[in-house]
Each structure stands twice: as structure tokens, then as C-alpha cells.
Design a protein around this motif. Structure first.
Motif, PDB file in Angstrom:
ATOM      1  N   SER A 134      11.038   7.523   3.802  1.00 13.38           N
ATOM      2  CA  SER A 134      12.242   7.116   3.077  1.00 13.38           C
ATOM      3  C   SER A 134      13.478   7.714   3.745  1.00 13.38           C
ATOM      4  O   SER A 134      13.375   8.652   4.532  1.00 13.38           O
ATOM      5  N   ALA A 135      14.645   7.148   3.395  1.00 18.68           N
ATOM      6  CA  ALA A 135      15.904   7.634   3.969  1.00 18.68           C
ATOM      7  C   ALA A 135      16.112   9.110   3.619  1.00 18.68           C
ATOM      8  O   ALA A 135      16.811   9.833   4.330  1.00 18.68           O
ATOM      9  N   GLN A 136      15.494   9.586   2.512  1.00 15.62           N
ATOM     10  CA  GLN A 136      15.613  11.004   2.119  1.00 15.62           C
ATOM     11  C   GLN A 136      14.545  11.862   2.795  1.00 15.62           C
ATOM     12  O   GLN A 136      14.487  13.076   2.567  1.00 15.62           O
ATOM     13  N   GLY A 137      13.663  11.246   3.576  1.00 13.54           N
ATOM     14  CA  GLY A 137      12.704  12.018   4.370  1.00 13.54           C
ATOM     15  C   GLY A 137      11.297  12.127   3.787  1.00 13.54           C
ATOM     16  O   GLY A 137      10.422  12.705   4.413  1.00 13.54           O
ATOM     17  N   GLN A 138      11.054  11.567   2.564  1.00 17.25           N
ATOM     18  CA  GLN A 138       9.678  11.610   2.029  1.00 17.25           C
ATOM     19  C   GLN A 138       8.783  10.637   2.787  1.00 17.25           C
ATOM     20  O   GLN A 138       9.211   9.524   3.089  1.00 17.25           O
ATOM     21  N   GLU A 139       7.547  11.080   3.043  1.00 15.80           N
ATOM     22  CA  GLU A 139       6.618  10.221   3.778  1.00 15.80           C
ATOM     23  C   GLU A 139       5.529   9.676   2.866  1.00 15.80           C
ATOM     24  O   GLU A 139       5.019  10.384   2.006  1.00 15.80           O
ATOM     25  N   HIS A 140       5.226   8.401   3.063  1.00 10.00           N
ATOM     26  CA  HIS A 140       4.175   7.730   2.292  1.00 10.00           C
ATOM     27  C   HIS A 140       3.250   7.039   3.274  1.00 10.00           C
ATOM     28  O   HIS A 140       3.688   6.571   4.313  1.00 10.00           O
ATOM     29  N   SER A 141       1.981   6.971   2.907  1.00 10.59           N
ATOM     30  CA  SER A 141       1.036   6.264   3.753  1.00 10.59           C
ATOM     31  C   SER A 141       0.179   5.383   2.846  1.00 10.59           C
ATOM     32  O   SER A 141      -0.547   5.892   1.995  1.00 10.59           O
ATOM     33  N   PHE A 142       0.332   4.071   2.967  1.00  7.75           N
ATOM     34  CA  PHE A 142      -0.394   3.143   2.092  1.00  7.75           C
ATOM     35  C   PHE A 142      -1.489   2.443   2.883  1.00  7.75           C
ATOM     36  O   PHE A 142      -1.229   1.883   3.940  1.00  7.75           O
ATOM     37  N   SER A 143      -2.692   2.490   2.330  1.00  6.87           N
ATOM     38  CA  SER A 143      -3.826   1.816   2.940  1.00  6.87           C
ATOM     39  C   SER A 143      -3.810   0.353   2.485  1.00  6.87           C
ATOM     40  O   SER A 143      -3.791   0.075   1.290  1.00  6.87           O
ATOM     41  N   LEU A 144      -3.792  -0.578   3.431  1.00  2.00           N
ATOM     42  CA  LEU A 144      -3.531  -1.983   3.104  1.00  2.00           C
ATOM     43  C   LEU A 144      -4.783  -2.839   3.110  1.00  2.00           C
ATOM     44  O   LEU A 144      -5.598  -2.763   4.031  1.00  2.00           O
ATOM     45  N   ALA A 145      -4.897  -3.666   2.067  1.00  2.00           N
ATOM     46  CA  ALA A 145      -5.973  -4.652   1.970  1.00  2.00           C
ATOM     47  C   ALA A 145      -5.334  -5.990   1.583  1.00  2.00           C
ATOM     48  O   ALA A 145      -4.208  -6.021   1.065  1.00  2.00           O
ATOM     49  N   PRO A 146      -6.035  -7.091   1.837  1.00  2.00           N
ATOM     50  CA  PRO A 146      -5.478  -8.396   1.489  1.00  2.00           C
ATOM     51  C   PRO A 146      -5.005  -8.452   0.029  1.00  2.00           C
ATOM     52  O   PRO A 146      -5.650  -7.888  -0.857  1.00  2.00           O
ATOM     53  N   ARG A 147      -3.855  -9.099  -0.177  1.00  2.00           N
ATOM     54  CA  ARG A 147      -3.246  -9.356  -1.494  1.00  2.00           C
ATOM     55  C   ARG A 147      -2.475  -8.152  -2.044  1.00  2.00           C
ATOM     56  O   ARG A 147      -1.858  -8.245  -3.103  1.00  2.00           O
ATOM     57  N   ASP A 148      -2.505  -7.020  -1.356  1.00  2.00           N
ATOM     58  CA  ASP A 148      -1.695  -5.875  -1.785  1.00  2.00           C
ATOM     59  C   ASP A 148      -0.206  -6.202  -1.594  1.00  2.00           C
ATOM     60  O   ASP A 148       0.161  -6.976  -0.712  1.00  2.00           O
TER      61      ASP A 148
END
Ligand code: 1HN
Length: 368
Positions: free
Chosen positions: A315-329
Motif C-alpha cells: 500500500s501507499a502507506q507501506g503495508q504489505e499484503h500477499s494474496f493467494s489467487l484462485a479462479p473467481r477470486d
């Protein structure tokens, strides 16, 4: 320069104390002054200037991810609680956790997952908000726009232009789910919303399916179009064709380092975006591809079509996210957040954003 040692002499300690009390006195005077003008709806700009004109985007919108495996059971459950007819539109809104109560997924855009079951009708109405439908699961439901139906299939991108009559129905077997993208927060911001219900639930069919799209999908167009509109006259961009074009592009060039193979949906009459308020894209990151970070001022909403991988978002504020992606998400990348897409399997994603509006205002930016 060294700071003066205030404790070294009694005189400078005294000076510091009196300076402090002068500052406190001024602060109190200002506070009193602010209270005195509040009743007149007057506020001091100098207290808020920096937040009104930030040095860079500082969106309250946060990165978020909706795994379809979690949402689907709840969406199907809604089907036993209320009919499409009663609900008007049976939709679970995807609300950004950073924008509670807003019904918005970004500051300017709305997203929801809509369910229609066999035999149901979502009654005809029209509104000034533009809508896109991105078909997520199932096939055989239809949407009708201005007297013409189009059948929904997974991966199709369907448009409901501003102020057009539209209803949905389903005369086939299985549940059909699509992602609704609307410019609701934008229209709310401008206080430009109008809506109207039709006299009948299902519009009378006036033209054969595909009649309009076939007029505009072959590099030809009637010299006198039936409607003048800022929105594309094509209202269903079928996935079979989109996928074919992605494949063609991959035969022509190497993937872009930030986006892989990226296509935008265009209005064939203007060459501009298909919808005047919402840019729409389809993107393919080949298996093993890891993108360079992309960063732009348009908050982006993604729907995974095929494959698997990871969306790394900072994010612009520096928080990191990691999303595991599957179809239709579905996932959302706020304005000026960094996005890296990592494809474990060939990853195909649809996305939309408010980029056309930002471009019209001359403020859209991306990090080069
Ligand atoms: C609407 O008309 C639809 O036509 C979907 O399917 C979602 C959300 C708010 C207002 C109108 C549709 C909507 C909507």
C-alpha cells in the motif's frame, strides 16, 4: 550546528520556560479562536492543508481479497433466503474494509457478486450509473439491454450503459454468478443519480440475440448509429474472442514487464474505453512470470479468470499484503499501491478502474 545547552546557565533555562509558556498561550488562543468560528461553519485551512493536498495519494482504501471458495457458499445461501424478484438484485456487496459503510470497493467504484437461479427474473429498471458484468460462474442466464438479450458465459464482459433499460433472467440449469462493477460512488459524489423502474419485469425482446454486436464487431459500423452514446455499442465482449486475442498478442511480442499481456476493451466507434467512466482490461501472465511492480493513481479491481498465483500488494502507506489467487477470486489494489503479479499457472485476470475519468481530468499517473 550544535544545539545550545539550555541547562548551562540559569538565564537560558528561564528563557526556554518563558518561550514554552508563550507557545502554549498561542496554542490556547488559536483553539479558542477555532471554537469561536465553528458555529459559522468556518474552519482554518492551515490546520488541514497538508491532508487536503497530500504529497502523494494516501487512500483510506486498503488492499483486500475475496476468495471465491469462501464467498460462494454464502452467496448460494442467499438464494434460499430471498428471490431475485424480491431483492430486485440479489447481490453481496464487496465493501472495502478501509471504507466501512460506503458500499464501495474503492473511493470511486462499487463491486458486488450477483446470483441468479434458474427460473428467476431480476426486474427491468434503468439508472444513470453505468454497470459492467463480468461473468464468474455458470452459463445460460441472460441480460437484456434496450430490448436485446445476450447470453452470459464465463469470462464474458457485458455492459449496461448509463440510463439504459436492463433486466436479467435465467431459463437454464445451474446458478449463474457475475461480478457487478458500477460507478455508484462517482455518481453519488456528483449527486447525479437518477433511477426508474420499468412497467414490466422483463423487457419485450425487440431484436435477435447478437444483432447489435454483429453490426460493430467486424471493423464496420452503420454510418448512422441507432443511439449516440459515450459507451461502446458492443454490449457483450465474449471470452472466447478475448482469449484468442490474448493468445495472438503473445505470438507477436514478449510480455510487458509490469503487466504481462495486457488488453483493454475499446469502443469501436471512438477507440476509447468501452465505458466512459470505467476502464476494463484482460491480462495474461504466463506460467512462471513474475511482474515488475506496477503503480498507478487508479484503484484497480481484479477478478481471476484462470490459473493460480500471488498478488503482492504494497500500500501507499507501506503495508504489505500477499494474496493467494484462485479462479473467481476478487481483489482490489488501491490508488498508488504497488502490485506484483506472480503466475504459478497461466494466470488470466480481468480488471476495471476509474482511469477514464482521471484521464479526462488530466490527473492519471503511473510510476514509470
Ligand atoms: C443494479 O441495477 C444491478 O442491474 C446490479 O444488475 C447492482 C447495485 C446498485 C444499484 C443498482 C443490476 C446494482 C444495481
Amino acid at each position: 550546528m550544535n544545539a545550545p545547552d539550555l541547562k548551562s546557565t540559569g538565564a537560558s533555562a528561564q528563557n526556554a520556560a518563558s518561550a514554552n509558556s508563550a507557545i502554549e498561550h498561542t496554542a490556547q488562543q488559536r483553539k479558542n479562536y477555532y471554537s469561536s468560528i465553528k458555529d459559522q461553519q468556518l474552519f482554518p485551512l492551515w490546520e488541514v492543508l497538508h491532508s487536503l493536498v497530500p504529497q502523494q495519494p494516501n487512500s483510506p482504501c486498503v488492499p483486500a481479497h475475496w476468495a471465491y471458495a469462501n464467498v460462494r457458499p454464502k452467496l448460494i445461501e442467499s438464494g434460499s433466503l430471498i428471490t431475485a424478484q424480491e431483492a430486485i438484485r440479489r447481490v453481496l456487496i464487496l465493501e472495502n474494509p478501509g471504507l466501512p459503510g460506503s458500499c464501495a470497493i474503492t473511493q470511486s467504484l462499487y463491486a458486488g457478486l450477483q446470483l441468479i437461479l434458474p427460473g428467476e427474473v431480476a426486474p427491468a429498471h434503468r439508472h444513470t450509473q453505468s454497470a459492467l458484468r463480468f461473468i464468474v460462474e455458470g452459463e445460460g442466464a441472460y441480460t437484456a439491454v434496450n430490448g436485446e438479450r445476450t447470453t452470459m458465459r464465463e469470462g464474458d464482459f457485458i455492459i449496461t450503459p448509463s440510463w439504459t433499460w436492463h433486466d436479467h433472467g435465467h431459463e437454464q440449469q445451474d446458478p449463474v454468478v457475475w461480478l457487478d462493477g458500477l460507478d455508484i460512488p462517482m455518481i453519488r459524489f456528483f449527486d447525479a443519480g437518477f433511477a426508474e423502474n420499468a412497467a414490466r419485469d422483463s423487457q419485450i425482446v425487440e431484436r435477435a440475440e447478437g444483432a447489435t454486436d454483429s453490426l460493430y464487431s467486424h471493423g464496420l459500423a452503420p454510418v448512422k448509429p441507432r443511439h449516440q452514446s459515450a459507451t461502446s455499442p458492443i454490449f457483450n465482449y465474449p471470452y472466447t474472442r478475448t482469449r484468442e486475442v490474448l493468445y495472438r498478442l503473445s505470438r507477436e511480442e514478449a510480455p510487458d514487464s509490469k503487466h504481462g499481456y495486457l488488453l483493454k476493451y475499446v469502443n469501436p466507434l471512438t477507440g476509447h474505453w468501452a465505458i466512459p467512466t470505467m476502464a476494463t482490461f484482460m491480462q495474461w501472465c504466463p506460467k512462471g512470470f513474475a511482474s515488475q511492480p506496477s503503480q498507478s493513481t487508479d484503484g484497480r479491481i481484479f477478478s481471476v479468470v484462470e490459473g493460480s498465483g500471488i498478488a503482492k500488494i504494497k500500500s501507499a502507506q507501506g503495508q504489505e499484503h500477499s494474496f493467494s489467487l484462485a479462479p473467481r477470486d476478487v481483489f482490489v489494489v488501491p490508488s498508488w499501491a504497488n502490485l506484483e503479479l506472480i503466475a504459478h499457472q497461466d494466470l488470466i485476470v480481468f480488471s476495471y478502474s476509474d482511469r477514464p475519468v482521471q484521464e479526462a481530468m488530466g490527473v492519471w499517473r503511473e510510476r514509470q
